[in-house]
Design an enzyme around this catalytic site. Structure first.
Site, short mmCIF file in Angstrom:
data_model
loop_
_atom_site.label_atom_id
_atom_site.label_comp_id
_atom_site.label_asym_id
_atom_site.label_seq_id
_atom_site.Cartn_x
_atom_site.Cartn_y
_atom_site.Cartn_z
N TYR A 100 2.55 4.70 6.72
CA TYR A 100 3.30 4.09 5.61
C TYR A 100 4.79 4.02 5.98
CZ TYR A 100 5.81 3.79 1.17
OH TYR A 100 6.67 3.42 0.17
N GLN A 141 0.92 -1.14 0.00
CA GLN A 141 0.00 0.00 0.00
C GLN A 141 0.96 1.19 0.00
OE1 GLN A 141 -1.70 2.87 -0.17
NE2 GLN A 141 -1.35 3.09 2.04
N THR A 149 12.31 2.85 1.50
CA THR A 149 11.93 4.17 0.98
C THR A 149 12.57 5.31 1.76
OG1 THR A 149 10.04 5.70 0.93
CG2 THR A 149 9.84 3.85 2.41
N GLU A 203 10.94 7.62 2.80
CA GLU A 203 9.99 7.98 3.86
C GLU A 203 10.46 7.50 5.23
OE1 GLU A 203 6.65 9.64 3.85
OE2 GLU A 203 7.79 10.51 2.22
N LYS A 208 7.10 0.65 6.56
CA LYS A 208 8.31 0.35 5.77
C LYS A 208 9.53 0.23 6.68
CE LYS A 208 6.96 0.14 1.41
NZ LYS A 208 7.35 -0.89 0.42
P1 NAP Z 1 2.54 1.24 -6.95
O1 NAP Z 1 2.50 1.72 -8.37
O2 NAP Z 1 1.55 1.76 -5.98
O3 NAP Z 1 2.41 -0.37 -7.00
C1 NAP Z 1 2.11 -1.10 -5.85
C2 NAP Z 1 1.93 -2.56 -6.27
O4 NAP Z 1 1.64 -3.34 -5.09
C3 NAP Z 1 0.76 -2.77 -7.24
O5 NAP Z 1 1.14 -3.75 -8.18
C4 NAP Z 1 -0.33 -3.34 -6.34
O6 NAP Z 1 -1.27 -4.13 -6.99
C5 NAP Z 1 0.53 -4.20 -5.41
N1 NAP Z 1 -0.18 -4.57 -4.17
C6 NAP Z 1 -0.70 -3.76 -3.24
N2 NAP Z 1 -1.27 -4.49 -2.25
C7 NAP Z 1 -1.09 -5.79 -2.58
C8 NAP Z 1 -1.45 -7.02 -1.96
N3 NAP Z 1 -2.10 -7.04 -0.79
N4 NAP Z 1 -1.11 -8.19 -2.57
C9 NAP Z 1 -0.47 -8.17 -3.76
N5 NAP Z 1 -0.08 -7.04 -4.39
C10 NAP Z 1 -0.40 -5.86 -3.80
O7 NAP Z 1 3.98 1.47 -6.33
P2 NAP Z 1 5.38 1.81 -7.06
O8 NAP Z 1 5.51 3.28 -7.20
O9 NAP Z 1 5.55 0.94 -8.24
O10 NAP Z 1 6.40 1.39 -5.91
C11 NAP Z 1 6.86 0.04 -5.79
C12 NAP Z 1 7.33 -0.20 -4.37
O11 NAP Z 1 8.39 0.69 -4.07
C13 NAP Z 1 6.29 0.01 -3.28
O12 NAP Z 1 6.56 -0.93 -2.27
C14 NAP Z 1 6.57 1.41 -2.77
O13 NAP Z 1 6.13 1.54 -1.45
C15 NAP Z 1 8.07 1.46 -2.91
N6 NAP Z 1 8.67 2.78 -3.15
C16 NAP Z 1 8.24 3.55 -4.17
C17 NAP Z 1 8.85 4.76 -4.42
C18 NAP Z 1 8.41 5.65 -5.56
O14 NAP Z 1 8.79 6.83 -5.55
N7 NAP Z 1 7.68 5.14 -6.53
C19 NAP Z 1 9.92 5.18 -3.60
C20 NAP Z 1 10.35 4.35 -2.57
C21 NAP Z 1 9.72 3.14 -2.36
P3 NAP Z 1 -2.63 -3.52 -7.64
O15 NAP Z 1 -2.27 -3.15 -9.05
O16 NAP Z 1 -3.58 -4.65 -7.53
O17 NAP Z 1 -3.01 -2.32 -6.82
N1 GDD Z 2 -0.34 13.08 -3.67
C1 GDD Z 2 -0.41 14.41 -3.51
N2 GDD Z 2 -1.48 15.10 -3.98
N3 GDD Z 2 0.62 15.03 -2.88
C2 GDD Z 2 0.55 16.38 -2.76
C3 GDD Z 2 -0.52 17.13 -3.24
C4 GDD Z 2 -1.60 16.46 -3.88
O1 GDD Z 2 -2.58 17.06 -4.31
N4 GDD Z 2 -0.27 18.43 -2.98
C5 GDD Z 2 0.91 18.50 -2.37
N5 GDD Z 2 1.42 17.24 -2.23
C6 GDD Z 2 2.70 16.92 -1.59
C7 GDD Z 2 2.58 15.87 -0.49
O2 GDD Z 2 2.08 16.46 0.73
C8 GDD Z 2 4.03 15.41 -0.41
O3 GDD Z 2 4.78 16.30 0.41
C9 GDD Z 2 4.54 15.55 -1.85
O4 GDD Z 2 3.57 16.35 -2.54
C10 GDD Z 2 4.73 14.23 -2.59
O5 GDD Z 2 3.54 13.47 -2.43
P1 GDD Z 2 3.33 12.10 -3.25
O6 GDD Z 2 3.50 12.33 -4.70
O7 GDD Z 2 2.02 11.53 -2.80
O8 GDD Z 2 4.56 11.19 -2.81
P2 GDD Z 2 5.22 10.90 -1.38
O9 GDD Z 2 6.55 11.59 -1.35
O10 GDD Z 2 4.29 11.16 -0.27
O11 GDD Z 2 5.43 9.32 -1.44
C11 GDD Z 2 6.00 8.70 -2.60
O12 GDD Z 2 7.40 8.65 -2.48
C12 GDD Z 2 7.88 7.85 -1.40
C13 GDD Z 2 9.41 7.93 -1.42
O13 GDD Z 2 9.81 9.07 -0.73
C14 GDD Z 2 5.39 7.28 -2.72
O14 GDD Z 2 5.78 6.74 -3.94
C15 GDD Z 2 5.87 6.38 -1.60
O15 GDD Z 2 5.41 5.04 -1.84
C16 GDD Z 2 7.39 6.42 -1.58
O16 GDD Z 2 7.89 5.59 -0.56
#
Ligand code: NAP
Ligand code: GDD
Length: 338
Positions: A151, A85, A127, A129, A155
């Site tokens: 979250y 999530q 992450t 985070e 993590k």
């Molecule tokens: P995402 O697009 O939200 O993808 C999350 C994936 O997890 C989706 O495939 C989702 O499936 C699956 N999932 C969620 N709950 C599940 C469950 N109960 N059982 C099986 N699958 C489940 O995330 P992402 O951006 O690709 O990120 C990948 C990973 O890296 C995550 O763990 C995230 O927390 C971490 N991360 C991301 C970032 C970033 O900036 N993107 C940075 C640091 C860490 P559905 O398609 O069914 O929803």
């Molecule tokens: N989503 C969202 N929507 N964020 C907003 C908005 C809005 O309308 N307006 C301002 N923000 C600000 C959030 O408060 C946050 O400070 C920043 O934009 C980034 O928000 P997100 O894009 O939702 O990403 P995140 O940084 O909270 O989390 C993502 O990055 C993490 C790594 O640092 C996710 O991908 C996490 O899964 C990941 O771990």
């Protein structure tokens, strides 16, 4: 041929990682939870040849019975555990689901590997985070953690579970502490994709302003394709370890908005303060951006900035896409889509 399992394969990173692993000749398996539409999410962006080469296992990461079976029968060389999530905002409203998916889901995989497949190399999607209310700047592998959301807390538990299994049972289990990474496959609720979509809408004559939360938050934003390759590099290293992947540069949400409008040759000027602030088109006087308090978080990560020296030195990893290139890529993708 190496055999890899990706959980969370339908997400943004799952798309880039599966494309990368297929490209370097892996037998790629995906672990997907069932939904009523049997949707493959971002995997639809793969080409037919790539899709034909994928093997799908249907299951939820919180169900240890299916996790045990898939890990025991698969005997994978590598498991990339990306399922989570992953939306910080939703973790405040759904903390229990977030803990269950992100902590129990991770425990299920590391334990299945310990019991049934000790040779498997395991990657955990940790992450930036974890740093939350940052204790030093920039953040690297030695910076103390201070998560600011359910979250982040979930993590943190995942990170320490992986480290503990590595040390207690001599398993190859690594944490990737990845800073924000984005692309045209980013989920629509995340701020970068949301901005890119709204800017494309406005550039094409739309009138709905972008409603947004905290404009001052700063993130270290990179391109997801670079980070997927980095995950693979982390598992090719000589021993299991923890690595920061980042760009070493951060920008505010406000800067992202301004840069996105620049891509479509639109100017934006800011007027007012606090929740009354708006972004206006100086040529037409139309409101392009307005603040909506529903997007503020109960606790915010104000600023994060990564130091990826360790990954650069030990793995040879570095980001290849600059901030303006990333914004351009995302906005242009939305212009084509809309
Ligand atoms: P995402 O697009 O939200 O993808 C999350 C994936 O997890 C989706 O495939 C989702 O499936 C699956 N999932 C969620 N709950 C599940 C469950 N109960 N059982 C099986 N699958 C489940 O995330 P992402 O951006 O690709 O990120 C990948 C990973 O890296 C995550 O763990 C995230 O927390 C971490 N991360 C991301 C970032 C970033 O900036 N993107 C940075 C640091 C860490 P559905 O398609 O069914 O929803
Ligand atoms: N989503 C969202 N929507 N964020 C907003 C908005 C809005 O309308 N307006 C301002 N923000 C600000 C959030 O408060 C946050 O400070 C920043 O934009 C980034 O928000 P997100 O894009 O939702 O990403 P995140 O940084 O909270 O989390 C993502 O990055 C993490 C790594 O640092 C996710 O991908 C996490 O899964 C990941 O771990």
């Amino acid at each position: 041929m190496k055999k890899a399992l990706i959980t969370g394969i339908t997400g943004q990173d799952g798309f880039f990682l599966s494309r990368w692993l297929l490209g370097v000749g892996y037998d790629v398996h995906g672990f997907i939870r069932r939904n009523s539409a049997a949707s493959l999410g971002n995997l639809h962006a793969l080409n037919q040849d790539e899709l034909d080469r994928l093997t799908i296992h249907w299951g939820d990461v919180t169900d240890h019975t299916i996790v045990d079976t898939v890990v025991r029968e698969g005997q994978f060389d590598e498991v990339y555990h990306l399922a989570a999530q992953s939306f910080v905002s939703a973790s405040f409203t759904n903390p229990s689901l977030t803990y269950k998916t992100n902590i129990e889901g991770t425990l299920n995989f590391v334990n299945a590997i310990k019991e049934y497949s000790k040779h498997t190399r395991f990657y955990f999607a940790a992450t930036s985070e974890l740093y939350g209310k940052v204790q030093q700047t920039p953040q690297d592998e030695r910076t103390p953690f201070y998560p600011r959301s359910p979250y982040g807390v979930s993590k943190l538990a995942g990170f320490w579970t992986v480290k503990n299994y590595r040390e207690a049972y001599q398993l190859f289990m690594s944490n990737g502490i990845l800073f924000n990474h984005e692309s045209e496959h980013r989920g629509k609720e995340f701020v970068t994709r949301k901005i890119a979509q709204a800017v494309a809408h406005l550039a094409k004559g739309g009138t709905e302003p972008l409603l947004i939360g905290n404009l001052e938050a700063k993130r270290d934003w990179g391109f997801a394709g670079d980070y997927a390759k980095g995950m693979w590099m982390i598992l090719q290293h000589g021993f299991a370890d923890d690595f920061v992947l980042a760009t070493g540069e951060n920008h505010s949400v406000r800067e992202f908005v301004t840069e996105a409008f620049r891509v479509v040759q639109m100017e934006i000027v800011w007027q007012g303060e606090g929740t009354q602030e708006i972004g206006v088109n100086p040529k037409t006087g139309n409101t392009l951006v307005a603040i909506d308090p529903q997007y503020f978080r109960p606790a915010e990560v104000d600023t994060i900035l990564g130091n990826y020296t360790k990954a650069k030195t030990l793995l040879g990893w570095h980001p290849s896409v600059t901030f303006p290139e990333l914004v351009k890529r995302m906005v242009e993708a939305e212009m084509e889509r809309s």
